[in-house]
Design a protein around this motif. Structure first.
Motif, short mmCIF file in Angstrom:
data_model
loop_
_atom_site.label_atom_id
_atom_site.label_comp_id
_atom_site.label_asym_id
_atom_site.label_seq_id
_atom_site.Cartn_x
_atom_site.Cartn_y
_atom_site.Cartn_z
N UNK A 104 -16.31 -44.65 -24.82
CA UNK A 104 -15.29 -43.79 -25.42
C UNK A 104 -14.96 -44.26 -26.85
N UNK A 105 -14.84 -45.57 -27.05
CA UNK A 105 -14.54 -46.13 -28.38
C UNK A 105 -15.68 -45.83 -29.34
N UNK A 106 -16.90 -45.94 -28.86
CA UNK A 106 -18.06 -45.65 -29.71
C UNK A 106 -18.06 -44.18 -30.12
N UNK A 107 -17.85 -43.30 -29.19
CA UNK A 107 -17.78 -41.87 -29.53
C UNK A 107 -16.64 -41.60 -30.50
N UNK A 108 -15.52 -42.28 -30.28
CA UNK A 108 -14.35 -42.12 -31.14
C UNK A 108 -14.70 -42.44 -32.59
N UNK A 109 -15.51 -43.46 -32.81
CA UNK A 109 -15.83 -43.90 -34.17
C UNK A 109 -17.08 -43.27 -34.76
N UNK A 110 -17.90 -42.60 -33.95
CA UNK A 110 -19.16 -42.09 -34.48
C UNK A 110 -19.31 -40.58 -34.39
N UNK A 111 -18.57 -39.94 -33.52
CA UNK A 111 -18.67 -38.48 -33.39
C UNK A 111 -17.94 -37.83 -34.57
N UNK A 112 -18.42 -36.67 -34.94
CA UNK A 112 -17.78 -35.94 -36.03
C UNK A 112 -16.84 -34.89 -35.46
N UNK A 113 -16.00 -34.38 -36.31
CA UNK A 113 -15.09 -33.30 -35.96
C UNK A 113 -15.93 -32.03 -35.83
N UNK A 114 -16.16 -31.61 -34.60
CA UNK A 114 -17.04 -30.46 -34.33
C UNK A 114 -16.56 -29.20 -35.03
N UNK A 115 -15.26 -28.99 -35.09
CA UNK A 115 -14.74 -27.79 -35.73
C UNK A 115 -15.01 -27.83 -37.24
N UNK A 116 -14.81 -28.97 -37.86
CA UNK A 116 -15.10 -29.09 -39.30
C UNK A 116 -16.59 -28.85 -39.55
N UNK A 117 -17.43 -29.42 -38.71
CA UNK A 117 -18.87 -29.22 -38.88
C UNK A 117 -19.24 -27.75 -38.64
#
Length: 163
Positions: A104-117
């Motif tokens: 979860x922490x990894x996704x928190x720091x590496x995933x992008x804001x899907x709506x912005x993308x």
């Protein structure tokens, strides 16, 4: 005197790298987990590794002393983000894995804001989006294949321990 083909490719690679870095920054999400850059890198290495990692692997990937890597892994373990286990094949070897909280922490720091993308991608046609996806996959494949086998990582993160 003009630039050589190699110089031009190096400049293009640097410009594309900067564009991708800025895209990642622009589409960032607020972080729920307070982690250092090195801590996020450790979680990335462990989460995407094609084989179980040990402390010496983490030290090599971070280009630091084994004692530094060990201390960082220990801190992440205390936070419940990593777990250390004895290797099945050799009990003298300790392997590192992500916990569900580490994933979860990894996704928190590496995933992008899907709506912005999504909003950014809306400027492209469907054909352009498909083309962009294919091109990025080809470039990624080339980068991965340029690495020594032991330094390669999987394109998606493995399921954390306990799932």
């Amino acid at each position: 005197m003009g630039m050589s083909g190699t110089d031009r490719q190096a400049d293009e690679a640097a410009a594309l790298g900067e564009a991708l870095s800025y895209l990642n920054f622009a589409a960032r999400r607020p972080y729920a987990f307070d982690l250092s850059h090195r801590a996020v890198r450790v979680l990335q290495f462990v989460g995407r590794s094609i084989r179980p990692l040990r402390i010496d692997d983490v030290a090599k990937l971070l280009d630091c002393a084994a004692s530094t890597a060990s201390e960082l892994v220990k801190r992440l373990e205390k936070r419940g983000l990593l777990v250390r286990r004895r290797a099945v094949t050799d009990e003298r070897v300790v392997e590192i894995d992500l916990t569900e909280a580490g994933h979860a922490a990894l996704l928190d720091h590496t995933a992008v804001d899907s709506e912005a993308l999504r909003l950014g991608l809306a400027r492209l046609s469907a054909a352009e989006r498909r083309s962009l996806q294919r091109l990025l996959e080809r470039v990624t494949d080339g980068v991965v294949e340029s690495r020594p086998t032991e330094d390669r990582f999987r394109p998606s993160m493995k399921i954390p321990a306990g799932k």
